[in-house]
Design a protein around this motif. Structure first.
Motif, PDB file in Angstrom:
ATOM      1  N   LYS A 160      77.408   1.357  15.212  1.00 37.52           N
ATOM      2  CA  LYS A 160      76.065   0.971  14.776  1.00 37.52           C
ATOM      3  C   LYS A 160      74.937   1.734  15.478  1.00 37.52           C
ATOM      4  O   LYS A 160      73.830   1.849  14.935  1.00 37.52           O
ATOM      5  CB  LYS A 160      75.865  -0.522  15.001  1.00 37.52           C
ATOM      6  N   ALA A 161      75.203   2.264  16.662  1.00 33.59           N
ATOM      7  CA  ALA A 161      74.159   3.010  17.357  1.00 33.59           C
ATOM      8  C   ALA A 161      73.712   4.220  16.551  1.00 33.59           C
ATOM      9  O   ALA A 161      72.555   4.657  16.655  1.00 33.59           O
ATOM     10  CB  ALA A 161      74.657   3.451  18.733  1.00 33.59           C
ATOM     11  N   ARG A 162      74.591   4.776  15.743  1.00 38.72           N
ATOM     12  CA  ARG A 162      74.251   5.963  14.959  1.00 38.72           C
ATOM     13  C   ARG A 162      73.117   5.656  13.968  1.00 38.72           C
ATOM     14  O   ARG A 162      72.120   6.384  13.888  1.00 38.72           O
ATOM     15  CB  ARG A 162      75.493   6.456  14.219  1.00 38.72           C
ATOM     16  N   GLY A 163      73.283   4.589  13.207  1.00 37.37           N
ATOM     17  CA  GLY A 163      72.261   4.227  12.238  1.00 37.37           C
ATOM     18  C   GLY A 163      70.970   3.774  12.885  1.00 37.37           C
ATOM     19  O   GLY A 163      69.874   4.056  12.383  1.00 37.37           O
ATOM     20  N   ALA A 164      71.083   3.064  14.010  1.00 38.89           N
ATOM     21  CA  ALA A 164      69.883   2.586  14.695  1.00 38.89           C
ATOM     22  C   ALA A 164      69.041   3.746  15.203  1.00 38.89           C
ATOM     23  O   ALA A 164      67.827   3.804  14.989  1.00 38.89           O
ATOM     24  CB  ALA A 164      70.281   1.662  15.845  1.00 38.89           C
ATOM     25  N   VAL A 178      72.556   4.176   6.518  1.00 39.38           N
ATOM     26  CA  VAL A 178      73.767   4.740   5.920  1.00 39.38           C
ATOM     27  C   VAL A 178      73.966   6.190   6.350  1.00 39.38           C
ATOM     28  O   VAL A 178      75.086   6.600   6.696  1.00 39.38           O
ATOM     29  CB  VAL A 178      73.714   4.615   4.385  1.00 39.38           C
ATOM     30  N   ALA A 179      72.894   6.974   6.355  1.00 37.60           N
ATOM     31  CA  ALA A 179      73.014   8.371   6.780  1.00 37.60           C
ATOM     32  C   ALA A 179      73.438   8.465   8.234  1.00 37.60           C
ATOM     33  O   ALA A 179      74.273   9.301   8.606  1.00 37.60           O
ATOM     34  CB  ALA A 179      71.692   9.104   6.563  1.00 37.60           C
ATOM     35  N   GLY A 180      72.890   7.594   9.073  1.00 39.19           N
ATOM     36  CA  GLY A 180      73.296   7.596  10.477  1.00 39.19           C
ATOM     37  C   GLY A 180      74.759   7.275  10.647  1.00 39.19           C
ATOM     38  O   GLY A 180      75.479   7.935  11.406  1.00 39.19           O
ATOM     39  N   GLN A 181      75.239   6.270   9.919  1.00 40.69           N
ATOM     40  CA  GLN A 181      76.663   5.920  10.028  1.00 40.69           C
ATOM     41  C   GLN A 181      77.549   7.041   9.481  1.00 40.69           C
ATOM     42  O   GLN A 181      78.673   7.249   9.968  1.00 40.69           O
ATOM     43  CB  GLN A 181      76.973   4.615   9.282  1.00 40.69           C
ATOM     44  N   GLY A 182      77.061   7.775   8.502  1.00 42.08           N
ATOM     45  CA  GLY A 182      77.828   8.882   7.955  1.00 42.08           C
ATOM     46  C   GLY A 182      78.097   9.995   8.949  1.00 42.08           C
ATOM     47  O   GLY A 182      79.041  10.779   8.771  1.00 42.08           O
TER      48      GLY A 182
END
Length: 306
Positions: free
Chosen positions: A49-53, A148-152
């Motif tokens: 989750k840190a990626r999307g945040a 979504v882009a961050g999680q990708g």
């Protein structure tokens, strides 16, 4: 939307703010090839989750009122961590079922934490009320393009690390992680969605032809407990004909135990759900099919080292 371009930009944007999590191989009895695994539970705050945040916060202005988010636990911890790292105030709403481990983690990260009765949907309602009253920026847990882009970026990173698999199994809650994966892979590899039988949000939506509310419960409900799949994920999954499988709680728990005993990896139920599909036979690869599993979370409750 050009998801590949957006995820590429997100990866460049969050570089230095997130960890490049390790990958490895596991031998699972009955399979012709070792399973490729990405240990994303080693990410900051214990999940992807840190990626999307970080992508959300770094891709636009943050108002003086700060941030607000609703979360089953992992997203709230990620937003709290990203907000503290970048110097912003954050209010996080979580349901009681988030559990003491995730609640303590969010509180320790310095967020203004509000625990509400019910499940994720009730926390989301309270977060929306706070956003409307204060003008704070709401960071959605899964159904927002920047999230979504961050999680990708997780799959972008994995391919950069040499992913060879034909098929990637990914657990589904609201759909941010698998949505980002589908957007990045763009049909180049098969993606299999894995959900608890007690929280079949994407499975139900694909069967009905549109997102629809479901009742959620079970061992993974505090991470895979969205009552309705996000529209972004649904559109991507439907367009690419993503296969969806369901796993029972006992199979998730068995996969958790196997990961600890065989790989000394302590993960939460959501983190073990994708592996559970292979171990239980919910997904059976073809004889020569090479399979990868994304282990997505490690905030186990109760925390054995607390």
């Amino acid at each position: 939307m050009d998801w590949v371009q957006n995820i590429e930009a997100a990866g460049n944007r969050i570089a230095g703010h997130v960890r490049r999590t390790p990958v490895g191989l596991l031998d699972l009895p009955g399979l012709a090839h070792p399973i490729e695994v990405k240990w994303e539970q080693m990410q900051h705050t214990g999940s992807f989750k840190a990626r999307g945040a970080f992508n959300t916060l770094l891709n636009g202005p943050v108002p003086r009122a700060g941030l607000v988010a609703a979360s089953g636990g992992n997203h709230g911890a990620a937003v709290a961590h990203a907000a503290r790292s970048l110097g912003h105030d954050a209010r996080i709403y979580v349901p009681e079922i988030a559990g003491p481990t995730k609640i303590s983690l969010i509180r320790d990260l310095g967020a203004d934490l509000v625990v509400v009765p019910g499940a994720y949907a009730e926390a989301a309602e309270r977060a929306a009320e706070w956003q409307k009253a204060t003008g704070a920026a709401q960071i959605h847990a899964y159904d927002a393009p920047d999230t979504v882009a961050g999680q990708g970026t997780c799959l972008r990173e994995w391919e950069d690390q040499g992913l060879q698999a034909d098929t990637v199994l990914i657990a589904v809650g609201g759909g941010g992680l698998i949505g980002g994966a589908i957007g990045w892979l763009a049909g180049r590899r098969k993606v299999v969605a894995v959900e608890p039988a007690n929280a079949p949000t994407l499975n139900t939506a694909l069967a009905k032809g549109a997102p629809a509310p479901v009742e959620v419960s079970g061992v993974a409900a505090n991470a895979l407990g969205a009552k309705q799949i996000g529209q972004i994920c649904f559109d991507l999954a439907q367009a690419q004909g993503i296969e969806s499988v369901l796993v029972k709680d006992r199979d998730i728990t068995a996969a958790q135990h196997w990961l600890w005993k065989s790989a000394r990896q302590l993960v939460e139920p959501a983190g073990a759900a994708a592996l559970a599909a292979l171990m239980s036979g919910a997904y059976t690869p073809a004889p020569d099919e090479r399979v990868a599993v994304l282990v997505c979370g490690g905030n186990i409750a109760p925390d054995p080292l607390a």
